[in-house]
Design a protein around this motif. Structure first.
Motif, short mmCIF file in Angstrom:
data_model
loop_
_atom_site.label_atom_id
_atom_site.label_comp_id
_atom_site.label_asym_id
_atom_site.label_seq_id
_atom_site.Cartn_x
_atom_site.Cartn_y
_atom_site.Cartn_z
N LYS A 40 57.69 37.63 48.20
CA LYS A 40 57.33 36.84 49.39
C LYS A 40 56.09 37.40 50.09
O LYS A 40 55.26 36.65 50.58
CB LYS A 40 58.51 36.76 50.36
N SER A 41 55.97 38.73 50.15
CA SER A 41 54.82 39.32 50.84
C SER A 41 53.51 39.01 50.10
O SER A 41 52.47 38.82 50.74
CB SER A 41 55.00 40.83 51.02
N GLY A 68 49.71 51.09 39.59
CA GLY A 68 50.92 50.59 40.24
C GLY A 68 51.02 49.08 40.28
O GLY A 68 52.02 48.54 40.74
N SER A 69 50.00 48.38 39.79
CA SER A 69 50.05 46.92 39.87
C SER A 69 51.05 46.35 38.87
O SER A 69 51.17 46.80 37.74
CB SER A 69 48.66 46.31 39.67
N VAL A 70 51.79 45.36 39.36
CA VAL A 70 52.80 44.68 38.55
C VAL A 70 52.44 43.20 38.41
O VAL A 70 52.68 42.60 37.37
CB VAL A 70 54.19 44.83 39.20
N TYR A 71 51.84 42.62 39.45
CA TYR A 71 51.49 41.21 39.43
C TYR A 71 49.98 41.06 39.44
O TYR A 71 49.28 41.73 40.20
CB TYR A 71 52.07 40.49 40.66
N VAL A 73 47.14 38.07 39.91
CA VAL A 73 46.97 36.70 40.37
C VAL A 73 45.51 36.30 40.26
O VAL A 73 44.63 37.03 40.73
CB VAL A 73 47.46 36.56 41.83
N LYS A 74 45.26 35.14 39.67
CA LYS A 74 43.91 34.57 39.63
C LYS A 74 43.96 33.27 40.41
O LYS A 74 44.81 32.41 40.17
CB LYS A 74 43.45 34.34 38.20
N LEU A 75 43.02 33.14 41.35
CA LEU A 75 42.99 31.98 42.23
C LEU A 75 41.86 31.03 41.84
O LEU A 75 40.91 31.42 41.15
CB LEU A 75 42.81 32.44 43.68
N SER A 76 41.95 29.81 42.31
CA SER A 76 40.96 28.79 41.97
C SER A 76 39.58 29.07 42.54
O SER A 76 38.59 28.50 42.09
CB SER A 76 41.45 27.40 42.43
N ASN A 77 39.47 29.97 43.52
CA ASN A 77 38.17 30.33 44.08
C ASN A 77 37.56 31.52 43.35
O ASN A 77 36.60 32.12 43.81
CB ASN A 77 38.29 30.63 45.57
N ASN A 78 38.15 31.90 42.20
CA ASN A 78 37.65 32.97 41.32
C ASN A 78 38.02 34.36 41.81
O ASN A 78 37.52 35.34 41.29
CB ASN A 78 36.15 32.84 41.08
N PHE A 79 38.87 34.48 42.82
CA PHE A 79 39.36 35.78 43.26
C PHE A 79 40.49 36.23 42.34
O PHE A 79 41.27 35.40 41.86
CB PHE A 79 39.88 35.72 44.70
N GLU A 80 40.56 37.54 42.14
CA GLU A 80 41.65 38.14 41.37
C GLU A 80 42.29 39.21 42.25
O GLU A 80 41.59 40.05 42.82
CB GLU A 80 41.13 38.76 40.08
N ILE A 81 43.61 39.16 42.35
CA ILE A 81 44.33 40.09 43.22
C ILE A 81 45.48 40.70 42.42
O ILE A 81 46.22 39.98 41.75
CB ILE A 81 44.90 39.38 44.46
N ASP A 82 45.60 42.02 42.50
CA ASP A 82 46.73 42.71 41.88
C ASP A 82 47.66 43.19 42.98
O ASP A 82 47.21 43.71 44.01
CB ASP A 82 46.25 43.91 41.06
N PHE A 83 48.97 43.01 42.74
CA PHE A 83 50.00 43.41 43.69
C PHE A 83 50.96 44.39 43.02
O PHE A 83 51.17 44.33 41.81
CB PHE A 83 50.81 42.20 44.16
N GLY A 87 54.89 43.49 46.36
CA GLY A 87 53.99 42.45 46.85
C GLY A 87 52.86 42.96 47.72
O GLY A 87 52.17 42.18 48.37
N ASN A 88 52.64 44.28 47.74
CA ASN A 88 51.51 44.85 48.48
C ASN A 88 50.27 44.79 47.58
O ASN A 88 50.35 45.12 46.40
CB ASN A 88 51.80 46.31 48.84
N TRP A 89 49.14 44.41 48.15
CA TRP A 89 47.95 44.30 47.31
C TRP A 89 47.46 45.69 46.90
O TRP A 89 47.51 46.63 47.68
CB TRP A 89 46.85 43.49 47.99
N ILE A 90 47.02 45.77 45.67
CA ILE A 90 46.48 47.01 45.10
C ILE A 90 44.96 46.90 45.03
O ILE A 90 44.25 47.80 45.44
CB ILE A 90 47.03 47.26 43.68
#
Length: 154
Positions: A40-41, A68-71, A73-83, A87-90
């Motif tokens: 959720k976070s 430590g990243s488990v998730y 995520v690639k977004l439609s605006n070309n951003f990539e985020i690892d959590f 659910g804390n961003w790495i």
């Protein structure tokens, strides 16, 4: 001559077979999951800082990465985020786009404004002992967790 060619073909075939069976550099299998399966976070983070942006892909690492990243995520605006698993961003990679300013501490923002006024942050890594930012001119800066400048990373 036939023996040499046969040996070469066999060697190449074995090489292809070995690399086809490799599951990645660390043996980690990734699973594509639904955005609804994110913690959720992590979902709240994306909604807060990237409103109206859709998910392109969401992957879950069966074994956490070294950071430590488990998730992933690639977004439609070309951003990539690892959590991480909670659910804390790495790390956040804007792929040469500015990272939302709200994600950068005031102390780091002040340092960047004073020392790199014409640059913006394109990537930020929340490491265990430091925060690393990459600027639009490809300079990487390292700060401690309190936002104090440590060094230029080479």
């Amino acid at each position: 001559m036939k023996k040499i060619i046969l040996t070469l073909v066999t060697a190449v075939s074995l090489l292809f077979l070995a690399t086809a069976c490799d599951s990645g550099e660390d043996g980690n299998h990734d699973s594509v999951i639904s955005a609804a399966d994110l913690p959720k976070s992590a979902s709240a983070f994306v909604t807060t800082y990237f409103p109206g942006i859709t998910y392109l892909t969401v992957k879950k690492h069966n074994i956490p990465e070294s950071d430590g990243s488990v998730y992933e995520v690639k977004l439609s605006n070309n951003f990539e985020i690892d959590f991480d698993a909670n659910g804390n961003w790495i790390d956040i990679d804007g792929n040469n786009q500015p990272i939302p300013a709200d994600l950068i501490s005031e102390k780091i923002q002040n340092y960047l404004t004073a020392n790199y006024p014409n640059q913006f942050v394109t990537s930020i890594d929340n490491e265990k002992t430091s925060i690393e930012v990459e600027l639009s001119n490809n300079i990487e800066l390292v700060f401690d967790l309190q936002g104090n400048f440590i060094r230029i990373d080479k």
